[in-house]
Each structure stands twice: as structure tokens, then as C-alpha cells.
Design a protein around this motif. Structure first.
Motif, PDB file in Angstrom:
ATOM      1  N   LEU A  55       0.449  -1.030  -0.193  1.00 24.90           N
ATOM      2  CA  LEU A  55      -0.496  -0.021   0.564  1.00 24.90           C
ATOM      3  C   LEU A  55       0.892   1.541   0.006  1.00 24.90           C
ATOM      4  N   HIS A  56       0.726   2.681  -0.757  1.00 26.67           N
ATOM      5  CA  HIS A  56       1.412   3.466  -0.439  1.00 26.67           C
ATOM      6  C   HIS A  56       0.335   4.378  -1.233  1.00 26.67           C
ATOM      7  N   PHE A  57       0.629   6.001  -1.130  1.00 30.56           N
ATOM      8  CA  PHE A  57       0.513   7.065  -0.954  1.00 30.56           C
ATOM      9  C   PHE A  57       0.390   7.858  -1.950  1.00 30.56           C
ATOM     10  N   ALA A  58       0.562   6.789  -3.168  1.00 30.70           N
ATOM     11  CA  ALA A  58       0.812   7.953  -4.638  1.00 30.70           C
ATOM     12  C   ALA A  58       2.286   8.314  -4.706  1.00 30.70           C
ATOM     13  N   THR A  59       3.228   7.471  -3.793  1.00 29.11           N
ATOM     14  CA  THR A  59       4.381   7.716  -3.733  1.00 29.11           C
ATOM     15  C   THR A  59       5.375   6.634  -3.968  1.00 29.11           C
ATOM     16  N   GLU A  60       6.452   6.112  -3.654  1.00 32.94           N
ATOM     17  CA  GLU A  60       7.363   5.071  -3.671  1.00 32.94           C
ATOM     18  C   GLU A  60       7.305   4.341  -1.761  1.00 32.94           C
ATOM     19  N   TRP A  61       7.202   5.372  -1.693  1.00 30.61           N
ATOM     20  CA  TRP A  61       7.260   4.705   0.084  1.00 30.61           C
ATOM     21  C   TRP A  61       5.587   3.864   0.361  1.00 30.61           C
ATOM     22  N   VAL A  62       6.590   2.690   0.922  1.00 33.38           N
ATOM     23  CA  VAL A  62       5.478   1.338   1.659  1.00 33.38           C
ATOM     24  C   VAL A  62       5.160   2.220   2.556  1.00 33.38           C
ATOM     25  N   GLN A  63       3.854   1.966   2.581  1.00 36.97           N
ATOM     26  CA  GLN A  63       2.831   2.138   3.679  1.00 36.97           C
ATOM     27  C   GLN A  63       3.023   0.774   4.703  1.00 36.97           C
ATOM     28  N   GLY A  64       2.606   0.376   4.023  1.00 33.18           N
ATOM     29  CA  GLY A  64       2.356  -1.477   3.898  1.00 33.18           C
ATOM     30  C   GLY A  64       2.111  -2.923   3.262  1.00 33.18           C
ATOM     31  N   ALA A  65       2.304  -4.092   4.341  1.00 35.12           N
ATOM     32  CA  ALA A  65       2.098  -4.944   2.892  1.00 35.12           C
ATOM     33  C   ALA A  65       1.966  -6.275   3.464  1.00 35.12           C
ATOM     34  N   MET A  66       0.747  -6.544   3.118  1.00 35.91           N
ATOM     35  CA  MET A  66       0.918  -7.794   3.129  1.00 35.91           C
ATOM     36  C   MET A  66       0.577  -9.220   2.078  1.00 35.91           C
ATOM     37  N   ARG A  67       1.339 -10.719   2.946  1.00 34.07           N
ATOM     38  CA  ARG A  67       1.768 -11.206   2.084  1.00 34.07           C
ATOM     39  C   ARG A  67      -0.033 -11.824   1.580  1.00 34.07           C
ATOM     40  N   ILE A  68       0.043 -12.559   0.014  1.00 34.35           N
ATOM     41  CA  ILE A  68      -1.679 -12.474   0.109  1.00 34.35           C
ATOM     42  C   ILE A  68      -1.419 -13.747   0.227  1.00 34.35           C
ATOM     43  N   ASP A  69      -1.232 -14.796   0.265  1.00 39.01           N
ATOM     44  CA  ASP A  69      -1.148 -16.372   0.616  1.00 39.01           C
ATOM     45  C   ASP A  69      -1.079 -16.079   1.852  1.00 39.01           C
ATOM     46  N   LYS A  70      -0.772 -15.307   2.627  1.00 40.17           N
ATOM     47  CA  LYS A  70      -0.824 -15.216   4.633  1.00 40.17           C
ATOM     48  C   LYS A  70      -1.382 -14.016   4.909  1.00 40.17           C
ATOM     49  N   PRO A  71      -2.625 -13.550   4.973  1.00 43.15           N
ATOM     50  CA  PRO A  71      -2.935 -12.433   4.939  1.00 43.15           C
ATOM     51  C   PRO A  71      -2.737 -11.940   6.328  1.00 43.15           C
ATOM     52  N   TRP A 123     -11.642  -4.134   0.655  1.00 39.58           N
ATOM     53  CA  TRP A 123     -11.742  -4.629  -1.162  1.00 39.58           C
ATOM     54  C   TRP A 123     -10.238  -5.277  -0.862  1.00 39.58           C
ATOM     55  N   HIS A 124      -9.113  -4.670  -1.254  1.00 37.73           N
ATOM     56  CA  HIS A 124      -7.456  -5.595  -1.075  1.00 37.73           C
ATOM     57  C   HIS A 124      -6.818  -6.265  -0.691  1.00 37.73           C
ATOM     58  N   MET A 125      -6.454  -5.772   0.709  1.00 32.45           N
ATOM     59  CA  MET A 125      -6.145  -6.318   1.821  1.00 32.45           C
ATOM     60  C   MET A 125      -6.451  -7.193   2.547  1.00 32.45           C
ATOM     61  N   LYS A 126      -7.769  -8.178   2.373  1.00 30.82           N
ATOM     62  CA  LYS A 126      -8.413  -9.203   2.885  1.00 30.82           C
ATOM     63  C   LYS A 126      -8.758  -8.137   5.330  1.00 30.82           C
ATOM     64  N   LEU A 127      -8.835  -7.290   5.234  1.00 29.06           N
ATOM     65  CA  LEU A 127      -9.547  -6.911   6.209  1.00 29.06           C
ATOM     66  C   LEU A 127     -10.926  -7.446   6.754  1.00 29.06           C
ATOM     67  N   PRO A 128     -10.950  -8.574   7.310  1.00 26.56           N
ATOM     68  CA  PRO A 128     -11.707  -9.201   7.858  1.00 26.56           C
ATOM     69  C   PRO A 128     -13.122  -8.183   8.192  1.00 26.56           C
ATOM     70  N   ALA A 129     -14.714  -8.417   8.227  1.00 25.99           N
ATOM     71  CA  ALA A 129     -15.156  -7.931   8.920  1.00 25.99           C
ATOM     72  C   ALA A 129     -15.494  -8.307  10.706  1.00 25.99           C
ATOM     73  N   ALA A 130     -15.111  -8.265  11.138  1.00 22.33           N
ATOM     74  CA  ALA A 130     -15.434  -8.510  12.950  1.00 22.33           C
ATOM     75  C   ALA A 130     -16.318  -7.683  14.282  1.00 22.33           C
TER      76      ALA A 130
END
Length: 256
Positions: free
Chosen positions: A23-39, A102-109
Motif C-alpha cells: 500500500l502506498h500514498f501515490a509515492t514510492e514509499w511503502v505504507q504497509g504490506a500483505m503476503r497475499i497467501d498469508k494475510p 477490498w484489496h488487503m483482506k481486512l475481515p469484518a469482525a
């Protein structure tokens, strides 16, 4: 950028590489990350260090784990999987929340609450006093060069949110000129009760701040606790403990 009003939200963008979504804010800086198969895995080292409060506190059962700044939802997903605690997240940009859902598999809880508000306003509310004995603070904008909320008053309000006994972890940027100011402001707000983890290669440095009575613990007890945390959560807790012991070299009891 530090005093940017909450109405001026950063654009949220995504990238992917080698099975990891960033995840970025329209720059190259990384604001966070998720391994797709191990969220629920904490991909970035600094996010693992943000969990170092586990060396001193068990996850609360009734009060909430607090998180200021949702980022890619990494800490939220980890805590939802590995604890039974209520989670209170404060994120000023609703688009970040939507992208995480939508894209980072944040579950509803049912035990997850996300407030879309300026973190400084949220912690300043007297009704928040004692709400979160654990608070993880990670507040960066698109430039990612220093926290966007970092005053003595802000940190003092965070301390009030912790209540009588609590631990806060803060993500700072060690090789930026914001670091000395943040450290000084944290020391003032928490009466000097800080502990620093070693900086990581990316430049992040995690600071722990403590509320409550002074804490003394032996190196042996801290290492034993770290082994338990490592076994249960899969985090490099013994490495953290050894660094904290090394920082207080020569003392029979460690002070926090």
C-alpha cells in the motif's frame, strides 16, 4: 504536511511483487504490506516490532488494543487472528479502510471498530481515558519522513488513553530530523519511561512508552517472557529482549 487537515486525504495506490501486495500514498514509499497467501503474517520487520508490548502485557480481554493509523491493516489482521481482544483503530482517511477491506483482506469482525478521525482529536477526547491499555501509533503521510502527529500534547493524550497501566509502541524514523524531536516529546509526556528497539535497515525505529507504576524486571524474567511470546505468536521476542537488556547493561534489575 504535519498539520494537514483531515479533509485533505492522500491518494491510496497499490503495487505487487513476489506475492506481496503493498500500500502506498501515490509515492514510492511503502505504507504497509500483505503476503497475499498469508494475510495475517507481519511482512515488514517494523510491524513485528510494533508488537513488542507483548513482552510486558498480555492482550487485554475487555479493554481494547488501540491502533492509530490503519496502514495496510497488517497489525489489525495479526491481532484479530492471534488475540481475542477488542480492536479500536483510528484512521483519518476512509479510502484507506475501503482499500484494506477490498484489496488487503481486512475481515469484518464484531470486535473491530474503525473510527475515521484525526488521531490527535481522537486521543484528546477525555472519554477515551483508559480505553486502550495497548496503543500502537503509526501515523505517516505520503512523504513518510516523520509522524504527522508528534507534539508533547499529543503524546500526553496517548498516555491518558493508556490509563493506569499500559504500553505504547510508536513507529519513528531514526535517520530523519524528526527523530530527536519525537524522542524529546515522548520523554516529556511519559516522564522519561521509554525503551528503544534497534533501528531496522529501512530506517524505522520503534519506541516503547510506559504508563503506570515503575516496572522492574530481571533479565532472566524478561527472557523467559520473551520465549513464551516467541512460542505463542511466532515473533522474534527474544531478540527484542536481548536488545533491551543490552541497553541497560550492568544493572541487576531492568527499569521500565
Amino acid at each position: 504536511m504535519r498539520n494537514k487537515p483531515a479533509s485533505q486525504h492522500d491518494e491510496v495506490t497499490l503495487s505487487e511483487h513476489d506475492g506481496i501486495r503493498y500500500l502506498h500514498f501515490a509515492t514510492e514509499w511503502v505504507q504497509g504490506a500483505m503476503r497475499i497467501d498469508k494475510p495475517a503474517e507481519l511482512v515488514l520487520e517494523y510491524t513485528r516490532q510494533m508488537m513488542a508490548w507483548l513482552l510486558f502485557l498480555d492482550p487485554p480481554r475487555e479493554a481494547a488494543i488501540g491502533q492509530l493509523g490503519l496502514g495496510a491493516g497488517s497489525l489489525t489482521r495479526f491481532c484479530l487472528k492471534h488475540t481475542d481482544s477488542p480492536l479500536q483503530v483510528v484512521e483519518w482517511n476512509p479510502q484507506v479502510t475501503l482499500v484494506c477491506q477490498w484489496h488487503m483482506k481486512l475481515p469484518a469482525a464484531s470486535r473491530l471498530v474503525i473510527d475515521h478521525e484525526d488521531a490527535a482529536v481522537w486521543v484528546a477526547d477525555p472519554a477515551r481515558q483508559g480505553q486502550c491499555p495497548v496503543l500502537m501509533v503509526d501515523l505517516y503521510d505520503a512523504q513518510a519522513q516523520g509522524p504527522v502527529r508528534d507534539s508533547v500534547q499529543f503524546y500526553a493524550h496517548c498516555r491518558r488513553v493508556l490509563g493506569e497501566v499500559g504500553v505504547m509502541t510508536v513507529n519513528l524514523f531514526g535517520n530523519h530530523d524528526s527523530f530527536p524531536r519525537n524522542l524529546a516529546n515522548l520523554r516529556e509526556a511519559f516522564d522519561g519511561r521509554l525503551a528503544l528497539l534497534p533501528p531496522i535497515d529501512a530506517g524505522n525505529q520503534i519506541v516503547l512508552a510506559f504508563s503506570g507504576p515503575p516496572l522492574q524486571v530481571s533479565a532472566e524474567a524478561l527472557l523467559e517472557r520473551a520465549a513464551q511470546v516467541e512460542a505463542r505468536y511466532g515473533l522474534p521476542a527474544r531478540r527484542w529482549a536481548r536488545s533491551l537488556i543490552g541497553a541497560q547493561r550492568g544493572q541487576g534489575l531492568l527499569d521500565f
